[in-house]
Design a protein around this motif. Structure first.
Motif, PDB file in Angstrom:
ATOM      1  N   VAL A 128       0.454  -1.307  -0.424  1.00  0.00           N
ATOM      2  CA  VAL A 128      -0.022  -0.030  -0.501  1.00  0.00           C
ATOM      3  C   VAL A 128       0.815   1.426  -0.060  1.00  0.00           C
ATOM      4  CG1 VAL A 128      -1.985   1.186   1.077  1.00  0.00           C
ATOM      5  CG2 VAL A 128      -1.979  -0.563   1.060  1.00  0.00           C
ATOM      6  N   GLU A 129       1.918   1.536   1.014  1.00  0.00           N
ATOM      7  CA  GLU A 129       2.686   2.250   0.695  1.00  0.00           C
ATOM      8  C   GLU A 129       3.508   3.208  -0.979  1.00  0.00           C
ATOM      9  OE1 GLU A 129       5.369   0.926   4.438  1.00  0.00           O
ATOM     10  OE2 GLU A 129       3.507   2.160   5.497  1.00  0.00           O
ATOM     11  N   GLN A 130       3.596   1.319  -1.097  1.00  0.00           N
ATOM     12  CA  GLN A 130       4.593   1.938  -2.008  1.00  0.00           C
ATOM     13  C   GLN A 130       3.760   1.658  -3.597  1.00  0.00           C
ATOM     14  OE1 GLN A 130       8.204   1.955  -2.069  1.00  0.00           O
ATOM     15  NE2 GLN A 130       7.935   2.278  -0.315  1.00  0.00           N
ATOM     16  N   ALA A 131       2.518   1.468  -4.235  1.00  0.00           N
ATOM     17  CA  ALA A 131       1.805   1.266  -5.100  1.00  0.00           C
ATOM     18  C   ALA A 131       1.600   2.205  -5.661  1.00  0.00           C
ATOM     19  CB  ALA A 131       0.234   0.587  -4.717  1.00  0.00           C
ATOM     20  N   GLY A 132       1.173   3.414  -5.048  1.00  0.00           N
ATOM     21  CA  GLY A 132       1.493   4.510  -6.189  1.00  0.00           C
ATOM     22  C   GLY A 132       3.064   4.916  -7.247  1.00  0.00           C
ATOM     23  N   ARG A 133       4.079   4.973  -5.675  1.00  0.00           N
ATOM     24  CA  ARG A 133       5.186   5.338  -6.559  1.00  0.00           C
ATOM     25  C   ARG A 133       5.327   4.357  -7.762  1.00  0.00           C
ATOM     26  NH1 ARG A 133      10.681   3.614  -5.968  1.00  0.00           N
ATOM     27  NH2 ARG A 133       9.634   2.437  -3.950  1.00  0.00           N
ATOM     28  N   LEU A 134       5.260   2.618  -7.698  1.00  0.00           N
ATOM     29  CA  LEU A 134       5.661   1.615  -7.967  1.00  0.00           C
ATOM     30  C   LEU A 134       5.054   1.562  -9.595  1.00  0.00           C
ATOM     31  CD1 LEU A 134       6.441  -0.939  -5.690  1.00  0.00           C
ATOM     32  CD2 LEU A 134       8.233   1.013  -7.356  1.00  0.00           C
ATOM     33  N   ARG A 135       3.599   2.426  -9.595  1.00  0.00           N
ATOM     34  CA  ARG A 135       3.110   2.347 -10.542  1.00  0.00           C
ATOM     35  C   ARG A 135       2.183   0.657 -11.450  1.00  0.00           C
ATOM     36  NH1 ARG A 135       5.098   3.276 -14.718  1.00  0.00           N
ATOM     37  NH2 ARG A 135       7.486   4.310 -13.885  1.00  0.00           N
ATOM     38  N   PRO A 136       2.426  -0.280 -10.535  1.00  0.00           N
ATOM     39  CA  PRO A 136       2.109  -1.452 -11.231  1.00  0.00           C
ATOM     40  C   PRO A 136       0.801  -1.500 -12.224  1.00  0.00           C
ATOM     41  CG  PRO A 136       1.431  -1.767  -9.270  1.00  0.00           C
ATOM     42  CD  PRO A 136       1.348  -0.013  -9.215  1.00  0.00           C
ATOM     43  N   ASP A 137       0.710  -2.662 -13.095  1.00  0.00           N
ATOM     44  CA  ASP A 137      -0.458  -2.335 -14.139  1.00  0.00           C
ATOM     45  C   ASP A 137      -1.162  -3.942 -13.252  1.00  0.00           C
ATOM     46  OD1 ASP A 137      -0.014  -1.401 -16.270  1.00  0.00           O
ATOM     47  OD2 ASP A 137       1.955  -2.027 -16.600  1.00  0.00           O
ATOM     48  N   VAL A 138      -0.517  -4.707 -12.860  1.00  0.00           N
ATOM     49  CA  VAL A 138      -0.632  -6.051 -12.423  1.00  0.00           C
ATOM     50  C   VAL A 138       0.093  -6.098 -10.782  1.00  0.00           C
ATOM     51  CG1 VAL A 138      -1.225  -8.441 -12.232  1.00  0.00           C
ATOM     52  CG2 VAL A 138      -1.633  -7.206 -14.434  1.00  0.00           C
ATOM     53  N   ILE A 139      -0.807  -6.024  -9.684  1.00  0.00           N
ATOM     54  CA  ILE A 139      -0.857  -6.914  -8.501  1.00  0.00           C
ATOM     55  C   ILE A 139      -0.868  -8.007  -8.201  1.00  0.00           C
ATOM     56  CG2 ILE A 139      -0.647  -6.018  -6.040  1.00  0.00           C
ATOM     57  CD1 ILE A 139      -1.941  -3.580  -6.850  1.00  0.00           C
ATOM     58  N   LEU A 140       0.317  -9.195  -8.064  1.00  0.00           N
ATOM     59  CA  LEU A 140      -0.425 -10.720  -7.701  1.00  0.00           C
ATOM     60  C   LEU A 140      -0.377 -10.260  -6.063  1.00  0.00           C
ATOM     61  CD1 LEU A 140      -0.302 -13.277  -7.989  1.00  0.00           C
ATOM     62  CD2 LEU A 140       2.563 -13.913  -7.617  1.00  0.00           C
ATOM     63  N   LEU A 160      -6.238  -4.998  -0.400  1.00  0.00           N
ATOM     64  CA  LEU A 160      -7.090  -4.645  -1.072  1.00  0.00           C
ATOM     65  C   LEU A 160      -7.536  -3.488  -1.549  1.00  0.00           C
ATOM     66  CD1 LEU A 160      -7.429  -6.350  -4.202  1.00  0.00           C
ATOM     67  CD2 LEU A 160      -9.166  -7.270  -2.589  1.00  0.00           C
ATOM     68  N   PRO A 161      -8.495  -3.219  -0.699  1.00  0.00           N
ATOM     69  CA  PRO A 161      -9.140  -1.913  -1.248  1.00  0.00           C
ATOM     70  C   PRO A 161      -8.002  -0.736  -1.428  1.00  0.00           C
ATOM     71  CG  PRO A 161     -10.042  -2.295   0.646  1.00  0.00           C
ATOM     72  CD  PRO A 161      -9.435  -4.050   0.112  1.00  0.00           C
ATOM     73  N   LEU A 162      -7.292  -0.650  -0.028  1.00  0.00           N
ATOM     74  CA  LEU A 162      -6.120   0.346  -0.444  1.00  0.00           C
ATOM     75  C   LEU A 162      -5.712   0.080  -2.070  1.00  0.00           C
ATOM     76  CD1 LEU A 162      -5.237  -0.348   3.331  1.00  0.00           C
ATOM     77  CD2 LEU A 162      -7.033   1.429   2.636  1.00  0.00           C
ATOM     78  N   LEU A 163      -5.057  -1.375  -1.430  1.00  0.00           N
ATOM     79  CA  LEU A 163      -4.372  -0.930  -3.374  1.00  0.00           C
ATOM     80  C   LEU A 163      -5.347  -0.875  -4.391  1.00  0.00           C
ATOM     81  CD1 LEU A 163      -2.291  -4.119  -2.132  1.00  0.00           C
ATOM     82  CD2 LEU A 163      -1.221  -2.068  -2.852  1.00  0.00           C
TER      83      LEU A 163
END
Length: 372
Positions: free
Chosen positions: A51-63, A77-80
């Motif tokens: 959750v802390e890193q998702a905005g910076r990492l800009r993933p297309d898919v999260i496993l 999940l909802p936070l991501l």
């Protein structure tokens, strides 16, 4: 600490791996980095880091692993989805009943698909192939949605699609003039959400017909799915048992690892569980259910192909059409993946191609006697 991958080609699909197991993180990252069209966006040990890193990492898919310390996948999940609104989430789950129930819950909360982790009967090579296929399909959906200039969620996209007037399919077949005697539903990626939505809107119309469901899922997961669909539909819903009569008002789910087929015992239609080889790389598969149901119910069968990757169901809808039955396919805009319904439409066998929200009202009218 989460780690980020080195720079990758601009068009590579970016994958964020979230798992508390160092072995799983290492193995998965190697698989991803070995594929030229995929890039490792980052590795996280738990949901909080993701959750802390998702905005910076800009993933297309999260496993996303279901069960982790500190913050598990369900909590994250909802936070991501808020931190990375354009990303698709693929839940990774061990084959236990508890994890299966958590995975079904995650799908209801907005995850796009679930994959069974290796071990406990899941072959590692098969898992690798399945994982990379799902990542590519989900990532392609993200890229196509982005190219269309959309940053809306799938839920909002479905609402928008449902508010538009459905366009008739090319070469649409007329609906059968025979009364509807059974409903058969086939789905894969995005299917649990679509099935729950469809069946909840259909409940009043299901008292007079049996419902057959094949959803691409492994054993253990299908039992949890049946429980979830029963709650959504307020109808009896269970995994089908071999040889049981198919009763009106009951929803029968194909159990993971067995094909659900329909057989005739005298004047009674009954469920049979087939342990034959996979079809379209799937077991259970939609094609054997459609084929066998068409042979028993004929023109009284209504088949529906919902969101899903691949082409399972396309051969089956030809059999349904040949027997005089009717077919509805979910449209592209409301599908998570328009593989299965798109393949069904391409056969020319469908009588309608509709957004998800329009399918239940149409089925209700057909069951009530509408034939136009």
């Amino acid at each position: 600490m989460p780690t980020s991958a080195a720079a990758a080609p601009a068009e590579a699909l970016r994958v964020l791996v979230v798992d508390d197991s160092a072995v799983v993180r290492t193995l998965t990252s190697r698989w991803i980095e070995a594929e030229p069209d995929l890039a490792l966006a980052g590795l996280c040990r738990n949901g909080r880091e993701a959750v802390e890193q998702a905005g910076r990492l800009r993933p297309d898919v999260i496993l996303l692993d279901v069960e982790m310390p500190d913050m598990d996948g369900i909590t994250a999940l909802p936070l991501l989805l808020k931190a990375a609104p354009d990303a698709m989430v693929l839940m990774a789950s061990a084959l236990t009943r508890r994890n299966a129930e958590m995975s079904i819950r995650a799908l209801a909360l907005g995850a796009s698909d679930v994959i069974a982790k290796p071990g406990q009967g899941v072959d590692q090579a098969a898992y690798r192939q399945d994982l990379l296929t799902k990542v590519r399909v989900l990532g392609d959906h993200v890229r196509r949605r982005t190219r269309r200039g959309s940053t809306t969620s799938l839920v909002r996209a479905a609402v928008i699609a449902a508010s538009t007037t459905p366009q008739p399919a090319a070469r649409a077949r007329p609906f059968s003039a025979a009364p509807v005697r059974a409903l058969a539903l086939g789905a894969s990626t995005g299917g649990p959400q679509a099935l729950a939505s469809l069946l909840s809107g259909l409940s009043p119309a299901l008292g007079s017909i049996p419902v057959l469901v094949t959803q691409h899922m492994p054993a253990t997961f299908t039992a949890a799915l049946a429980e979830h669909l029963g709650l959504a539909s307020r109808r009896p819903c269970r995994e089908a048992a071999d040889g049981e009569p198919l009763a009106p008002g009951v929803i029968y789910v194909a159990p993971g690892g067995r094909h659900l087929v329909v057989a005739r015992r005298g004047a009674q239609a009954c469920a049979r569980l087939d342990d034959g080889p996979p079809e379209n790389y799937c077991k259970p598969a939609v094609d054997p259910m459609f084929r066998s149901a068409a042979s028993v119910y004929g023109a009284g069968l209504l088949a529906v192909v919902l969101t899903g990757m691949g082409s399972d169901g396309a051969c089956g809808v030809r059999a349904v059409a040949a027997a005089g039955g009717s077919i509805i396919a979910q449209d592209e805009a409301s599908s998570v993946v328009w593989g299965m319904p798109g393949a069904a439409v391409a056969t020319g066998s469908c009588s309608a191609v509709l957004p998800l929200a329009a399918i239940a009202p149409k089925i209700t009218r057909l069951v009530a006697g509408e034939r136009a």
